[in-house]
Motif scaffolding. Structure first.
Motif, mmCIF file in Angstrom:
data_model
loop_
_atom_site.group_PDB
_atom_site.id
_atom_site.type_symbol
_atom_site.label_atom_id
_atom_site.label_comp_id
_atom_site.label_asym_id
_atom_site.label_seq_id
_atom_site.Cartn_x
_atom_site.Cartn_y
_atom_site.Cartn_z
ATOM 1 N N ASN A 249 0.821 -1.217 0.000
ATOM 2 C CA ASN A 249 0.000 0.000 0.000
ATOM 3 C C ASN A 249 0.852 1.263 0.000
ATOM 4 O O ASN A 249 0.570 2.214 -0.744
ATOM 5 N N ARG A 253 1.306 4.028 -3.259
ATOM 6 C CA ARG A 253 0.960 5.445 -3.160
ATOM 7 C C ARG A 253 2.148 6.355 -3.458
ATOM 8 O O ARG A 253 2.019 7.342 -4.186
ATOM 9 N N ASN A 430 -5.480 -8.842 -0.194
ATOM 10 C CA ASN A 430 -5.165 -8.260 -1.499
ATOM 11 C C ASN A 430 -4.900 -9.399 -2.475
ATOM 12 O O ASN A 430 -3.861 -10.059 -2.381
ATOM 13 N N THR A 437 -1.148 -4.750 -8.375
ATOM 14 C CA THR A 437 -1.911 -3.749 -7.631
ATOM 15 C C THR A 437 -1.677 -2.356 -8.196
ATOM 16 O O THR A 437 -2.616 -1.581 -8.400
#
Length: 597
Positions: A249, A253, A430, A437
Motif C-alpha cells: 500500500n 501510493r 489483497n 496492484t
C-alpha cells in the motif's frame, strides 16, 4: 545490408535447427548478456559509491546524507530527460504491460539505460534496490534478441523471461530463484517448453556472474532450527503477511509520484532532500542497506549505531527495539520517496530489508525477555522470505532465493512455514501482488486471464469498415432500397464532415415497416443515439466491458470524432477464441520436435 544478413541468419537457422533448439540457443545468448549486464551494474554502482565517498570527503560530517541522495536522483532525472529522452520503461509493472499489450516488444534503449540511471540513484545513496533495473535490462535483452531473429510474440515472451531470470540469478548467485521469479511473476505458468530456456539462461547468467564477480551477496551464517522456536516462526509468518500489505500500500501510493505540481527537477531535488533528512535520522536506510543487513546477520548490533546521531541512546535495549521497529516501517517509505521523486530502482531490496529487520525485531525482542533464546540470524533470513512471499505473491521464489543466498537450506521448514502464512494473509486482503496492484489502480491492465488474452488483440483487427452511410435528410424510400443490398442490423448517420450523429437499428424499423407514414419520413426521424461510442485507441478489454455492461452486440467506432466503422461483440469473441487456440498451438509446438525445420 542489415536486412540481408538477417535473412541469411533466419534461413540458416531454419535449415540447421528445429525451432525449439534455436530458442535454447537464443537463451544461452540472452543468459550470457544478462549475466554481463548484472556484473556491469555491480561495477557501475561500486564506481558511483566511490565517487560519492570522494565527494563526501569534502563535506561536513552527516551533511552528506542530506545532499548526496538528492544529487543522485537529480542526475538520474537529468539523464532520463536530456539523454534518454524519457524512453526508459521503469519497473516490473511495465514488463507485464509489454507482455500483455505489446507482444513482448521493449525498446532497445532499455538494454543499457537502466544500468546507468539506477547506478546513479543507488550509488549516491538512494534508498532502493537494483533488482528491478537488472530484471528490466535482462528482459529488454531477451525481447530485442527475439526481435532480431524475427521470432513470434510467444517466443519473445520466453526470451524476455529468460533475460529476467538471468539477471536475478547473476545478481544473487541464485539460478533456481531466477527461474522461479520469471515463472511466478512474469509468465504465470510452468511448462517444459518455457522451463528449459529459463533454466539455461539462468545457469548461464550465474556462471558469467561468478567468473567476473565472485563476491557473495551474503555470507553463510544460518544454523539449524529448533522445535521450541516453531511458535515464533508462525508468529513471524503472521507479522510478515501484514507487513507485506503495508509495503504494497505504501509503495503503491508513493511510487505514483510526490510533489506532483512541480517540474521534474524541483520534484527530484525536494524528494531527494526529504530522503536525505530521513537517512540522516536512520543511516541504515542509505542505499540498498545490504551492508547493515549483513552485519545484523553476523550478530553485530553495534553496526546499527554507526554514524547515528543518537548512538549512545541505542545502547539501551528498549530504544534499540524502537529503532529497529522504525527501520521496518520507514524503509519502504524511503524507497517510495526515492522512486516517486524520479529515481530508478525497485522495492525488491527494500522488501528484503524490511523482512530481515522484522525478523530481527521479533528475535531480539524475545531474547530480551529471557523466556527463550532465538537465533537472530535464522529469523533475519526467514523474515526476508516472509516479506518477499507476501509482497510478490511468489512463495517459491522467496523460499529458494533466501535459501540460496544465505546458505539456509537447513531452514527449509521455517522458510516454508513463514512464506506460506505470509502469502495466505497477504492474498486474503489483497488478491494481487505489488506489481499488479499498481497497474490495476492506474487502470492500465487487468489480471484476469480473459482480459489478459483480450489485451493481446488490437481493436483495428475487429472493426467492421463495411457499412452504408446515411444522412438525416435521406428519405426512408432510399433507405429501403439500401436494405436490399445488405444484411446488417445497424446503420450510421453522419454529418457533412463525417462526424457521427446517430444510428438506426433495424429492430426498431421492423416495428414500423408497414406504417403508412414511414415511407414519407426521413432517416432522421428514426435516428437514435448509440448506447456508447468506442474510440479507436480504446483497449479491447474496455470495449468488452462496455458490451457486458450495456447488454448490446454492436457499437460505433470513431477516430477524432469521425465515424470509421462498427465493432461487434461476436467478432470480439471469435477473435478471442482464435487467440486462445493460437496460444495452445504455440505451447504444443514447443512441446515436440518440429521435423519440418
Amino acid at each position: 545490408m542489415f536486412k540481408t544478413v538477417l535473412r541469411y541468419i533466419t534461413q540458416w537457422r531454419l535449415r540447421q535447427a528445429s525451432q525449439r533448439n534455436f530458442l535454447i540457443f537464443c537463451s544461452v545468448i540472452v543468459g550470457l548478456l544478462g549475466g554481463l549486464s548484472a556484473v556491469a551494474l555491480k561495477y557501475l554502482v561500486h564506481f558511483m559509491e566511490e565517487l560519492s565517498r570522494h565527494i563526501a570527503e569534502h563535506l561536513p560530517f552527516h551533511i552528506i546524507y542530506v545532499f548526496l541522495p538528492a544529487l543522485g536522483i537529480l542526475l538520474t532525472v537529468a539523464y532520463e530527460h536530456l539523454i534518454n529522452r524519457d524512453h526508459i520503461q521503469k519497473g516490473i509493472g511495465n514488463l507485464l504491460i509489454s507482455i500483455k499489450k505489446n507482444k513482448s516488444n521493449i525498446g532497445i534503449n532499455n538494454t543499457y539505460s537502466h544500468l546507468i540511471s539506477s547506478s546513479l540513484t543507488v550509488g549516491f545513496g538512494g534508498s532502493s534496490g537494483l533488482e528491478a533495473p537488472i530484471v528490466c535490462t535482462g528482459a529488454a535483452i531477451g525481447s530485442n534478441t527475439g526481435r532480431f531473429f524475427n521470432l513470434s510474440a510467444y517466443e519473445k515472451t520466453i526470451l524476455l523471461a529468460a533475460g529476467s531470470a538471468a539477471g536475478i540469478a547473476a545478481v544473487f548467485n541464485s539460478p533456481i530463484a531466477g527461474v522461479l521469479f520469471a515463472l511466478e511473476i512474469l509468465i504465470g505458468e510452468i511448462t517444459i517448453p518455457t522451463f528449459i530456456p529459463l533454466l539455461i539462461a539462468s545457469a548461464t547468467g550465474v556462471v558469467v556472474g561468478k567468473m567476473l564477480n565472485s563476491r557473495q551477496l551474503f555470507h553463510l551464517v544460518t544454523e539449524g532450527w529448533l522445535f521450541s522456536a516453531l511458535p515464533f516462526y508462525v508468529l513471524l509468518g503472521i507479522l510478515s503477511g501484514f507487513v507485506a500489505l503495508y509495503i504494497t500500500n505504501v509503495a503503491d501510493r508513493l511510487e505514483k509520484g510526490i510533489f506532483k505540481k512541480y517540474n521534474r527537477y524541483v520534484r527530484a531535488l525536494a524528494g531527494g532532500l526529504l530522503l536525505g533528512i530521513i537517512i540522516l535520522l536512520f543511516p541504515p536506510l542509505l542505499g540498498e542497506g545490504y551492508h547493515y543487513l549483513q552485519e545484523a546477520l553476523n550478530g553485530n548490533m553495534e553496526a546499527l549505531k554507526e554514524e547515528s546521531l543518537y548512538a549512545d541512546w541505542l545502547s539501551q535495549p528498549v530504544l534499540m527495539l524502537l529503532f529497529i521497529a522504525a527501520l521496518v516501517l520507514i524503509k519502504v517509505v524511503a524507497a517510495g520517496i526515492t522512486l516517486g521523486s524520479g529515481g530508478n530502482g525497485g522495492t525488491f531490496a527494500p522488501t528484503m530489508f524490511t523482512g530481515a529487520f522484522l525478523g530481527l525485531l521479533l528475535a531480539y525482542g524475545v531474547n530480551q525477555t529471557g523466556i527463550i533464546h532465538l537465533n537472530t540470524s535464522n529469523f533475519i533470513a526467514v523474515g526476508m522470505a516472509g516479506a518477499l512471499s507476501g509482497v510478490l505473491h511468489a512463495p517459491l521464489t522467496a523460499i529458494f532465493l533466501i535459501a540460496e543466498i544465505t546458505g539456509g537450506y537447513v531452514l527449509f521448514i521455517p522458510l516454508m512455514i513463514v512464506s506460506s502464512i505470509s502469502y495466505i494473509i497477504a492474498r486474503m486482503y489483497n488478491p494481487h501482488n505489488m506489481y499488479w496492484t499498481h497497474l490495476i489502480h492506474e487502470k492500465r491492465i487487468y489480471p484476469d486471464q480473459d482480459y489478459s488474452m483480450l489485451s493481446t488483440i488490437g481493436l483495428d483487427q475487429v472493426i467492421n469498415r463495411e457499412y452504408t452511410l446515411l444522412q438525416k435528410s435521406t428519405p426512408m424510400t432510399e433507405f429501403f432500397k439500401a436494405l436490399s443490398t445488405t444484411n446488417v442490423n445497424i446503420f450510421p448517420i453522419v454529418g457533412d464532415s463525417g462526424e457521427l450523429e446517430g444510428v438506426i437499428w433495424m429492430d426498431e424499423i421492423r416495428k414500423r415497416l408497414f406504417d403508412n407514414q414511414t415511407a414519407s419520413a426521413t432517416v432522421g426521424d428514426f435516428m437514435v443515439n448509440p448506447p456508447a461510442i468506442v474510440q479507436q485507441d480504446q483497449s479491447v478489454s474496455n470495449v468488452m466491458e462496455l458490451f457486458d455492461r450495456l447488454d448490446v452486440w454492436q457499437l460505433p467506432v470513431v477516430d477524432d470524432g469521425k465515424f470509421i466503422g462498427f465493432i461487434s461483440k461476436s467478432a470480439l469473441l471469435t477473435k478471442y477464441r482464435q487467440a486462445l487456440i493460437q496460444q495452445h498451438r504455440n505451447a504444443d509446438f514447443f512441446a515436440r520436435y518440429d521435423d519440418a525445420h
